[in-house]
Design an enzyme around this catalytic site. Structure first.
Site, PDB file in Angstrom:
ATOM      1  N   LYS A   1       6.554   3.331  -6.116  1.00 54.22           N
ATOM      2  CA  LYS A   1       6.775   3.070  -5.244  1.00 54.22           C
ATOM      3  C   LYS A   1       8.502   1.358  -4.786  1.00 54.22           C
ATOM      4  CE  LYS A   1       1.979   3.368  -3.805  1.00 54.22           C
ATOM      5  NZ  LYS A   1       0.628   3.285  -3.288  1.00 54.22           N
TER       6      LYS A   1
ATOM      7  N   TYR B   1       0.663  11.296   2.634  1.00 52.17           N
ATOM      8  CA  TYR B   1      -0.450  10.521   2.418  1.00 52.17           C
ATOM      9  C   TYR B   1      -1.033  11.086   4.002  1.00 52.17           C
ATOM     10  CZ  TYR B   1       0.409   6.735  -0.655  1.00 52.17           C
ATOM     11  OH  TYR B   1       0.632   5.980  -1.747  1.00 52.17           O
TER      12      TYR B   1
ATOM     13  N   ASN C   1       0.811  -2.557  -3.771  1.00 54.76           N
ATOM     14  CA  ASN C   1       1.017  -1.633  -5.427  1.00 54.76           C
ATOM     15  C   ASN C   1       1.193  -1.180  -6.433  1.00 54.76           C
ATOM     16  OD1 ASN C   1       0.198   0.250  -3.985  1.00 54.76           O
ATOM     17  ND2 ASN C   1      -1.925  -0.142  -4.695  1.00 54.76           N
TER      18      ASN C   1
ATOM     19  N   HIS D   1       2.135   5.541  -7.441  1.00 53.50           N
ATOM     20  CA  HIS D   1       0.891   6.172  -6.344  1.00 53.50           C
ATOM     21  C   HIS D   1       0.630   6.943  -8.030  1.00 53.50           C
ATOM     22  CE1 HIS D   1      -0.820   9.448  -4.614  1.00 53.50           C
ATOM     23  NE2 HIS D   1       0.139   9.963  -5.086  1.00 53.50           N
TER      24      HIS D   1
ATOM     25  N   GLU E   1       1.113  17.531  -4.357  1.00 48.79           N
ATOM     26  CA  GLU E   1       1.801  16.431  -4.406  1.00 48.79           C
ATOM     27  C   GLU E   1       3.811  16.721  -5.102  1.00 48.79           C
ATOM     28  OE1 GLU E   1      -1.374  12.636  -3.845  1.00 48.79           O
ATOM     29  OE2 GLU E   1      -0.478  13.370  -5.347  1.00 48.79           O
TER      30      GLU E   1
HETATM   31  P1  DAT Z   1      -4.819   4.761  -4.310  1.00 52.53           P
HETATM   32  O1  DAT Z   1      -3.197   4.605  -3.887  1.00 52.53           O
HETATM   33  O2  DAT Z   1      -4.813   4.362  -4.951  1.00 52.53           O
HETATM   34  O3  DAT Z   1      -4.922   6.334  -4.684  1.00 52.53           O
HETATM   35  P2  DAT Z   1      -5.747   5.656  -1.316  1.00 52.53           P
HETATM   36  O4  DAT Z   1      -5.066   6.884  -1.817  1.00 52.53           O
HETATM   37  O5  DAT Z   1      -7.025   5.256  -1.632  1.00 52.53           O
HETATM   38  O6  DAT Z   1      -5.514   5.313  -2.789  1.00 52.53           O
HETATM   39  O7  DAT Z   1      -4.408   4.814  -0.305  1.00 52.53           O
HETATM   40  C1  DAT Z   1      -3.096   5.294  -0.586  1.00 52.53           C
HETATM   41  C2  DAT Z   1      -2.242   4.176  -0.121  1.00 52.53           C
HETATM   42  O8  DAT Z   1      -2.786   3.357   0.974  1.00 52.53           O
HETATM   43  C3  DAT Z   1      -2.507   3.150  -1.696  1.00 52.53           C
HETATM   44  O9  DAT Z   1      -2.170   3.019  -2.895  1.00 52.53           O
HETATM   45  C4  DAT Z   1      -2.510   1.908  -0.340  1.00 52.53           C
HETATM   46  C5  DAT Z   1      -3.073   1.724   0.514  1.00 52.53           C
HETATM   47  N1  DAT Z   1      -4.608   1.703   0.782  1.00 52.53           N
HETATM   48  C6  DAT Z   1      -5.378   2.227   0.564  1.00 52.53           C
HETATM   49  N2  DAT Z   1      -6.148   0.503   1.290  1.00 52.53           N
HETATM   50  C7  DAT Z   1      -5.521   0.112   1.958  1.00 52.53           C
HETATM   51  C8  DAT Z   1      -6.238  -0.902   2.382  1.00 52.53           C
HETATM   52  N3  DAT Z   1      -7.257  -1.258   2.680  1.00 52.53           N
HETATM   53  N4  DAT Z   1      -5.510  -1.960   3.107  1.00 52.53           N
HETATM   54  C9  DAT Z   1      -4.392  -1.485   3.246  1.00 52.53           C
HETATM   55  N5  DAT Z   1      -3.685  -0.565   2.960  1.00 52.53           N
HETATM   56  C10 DAT Z   1      -3.785   0.452   1.977  1.00 52.53           C
HETATM   57 MG    MG Z   2      -4.695   8.248  -3.433  1.00 52.69          MG
END
Ligand code: DAT
Ligand code: MG
Length: 148
Positions: A9, A49, A112, A115, A126
């Site tokens: 990212k 997303y 974070n 991805h 994807e």
């Molecule tokens: P991952 O990236 O571990 O697959 P995800 O698909 O649930 O997680 O969410 C995509 C991204 O969205 C994640 O990397 C960071 C952001 N995100 C997820 N949960 C969040 C939250 N509670 N608050 C803020 N950003 C969040």
């Molecule tokens: Mg995810």
């Protein structure tokens, strides 16, 4: 063989973590089959997303992903989707184990660093979204030293 879509990212790029992240996947024995640096449009980030569009953090997430260049990659290997998720660590870096990428290099969920696809099916979607031009078909000469 199984493939996963892995993306560094904008924060990972800005913080100089590209080499470190690639190195972790490479040293594990996974094969890098696609790689490009790209700055995506808002509509593209929203598509990537789309499953999260109802979440309260969606707009902020999209703004973050379009805020600078990302490194889009396809990694290949046995179990790369699940193992890739383990190498990356839990979504919230406050809960990611030390030794994982997020555990070692991130603090908050909204920054974070990386991805990784969460299933073989989402990896397929994807990779099709990010690499419509296709990916490399090269085969590693190390294969028989990694697999029995
Ligand atoms: P991952 O990236 O571990 O697959 P995800 O698909 O649930 O997680 O969410 C995509 C991204 O969205 C994640 O990397 C960071 C952001 N995100 C997820 N949960 C969040 C939250 N509670 N608050 C803020 N950003 C969040
Ligand atoms: Mg995810």
């Amino acid at each position: 063989m199984e493939q996963s879509f892995i993306m560094i990212k904008p924060d990972g790029v800005q913080r100089g973590l590209i080499g470190e992240i690639i190195s972790r996947f490479e040293k594990k024995g996974f094969y890098l089959k696609g790689l490009k640096m790209v700055t995506v449009e808002k509509s593209f980030a929203e598509k990537h997303y789309e499953d999260l569009s109802a979440k309260p953090f969606f707009a902020g997430l999209v703004d973050y992903i379009v805020s600078g260049p990302v490194v889009a990659m396809v990694w290949e290997g046995k179990g790369v989707v699940l193992t890739g998720r383990k190498i990356i660590g839990a979504t919230n870096p406050a809960e990611s184990a030390p030794g994982t990428i997020r555990g070692d290099y991130a603090i908050v969920v909204g920054r974070n660093v990386i991805h990784g696809s969460d299933s073989v099916e989402s990896a397929r979607k994807e990779i099709a979204l990010w690499f419509p031009e296709g990916i490399s078909a090269w085969q590693s000469n190390a294969h028989s030293w990694i697999y029995e």
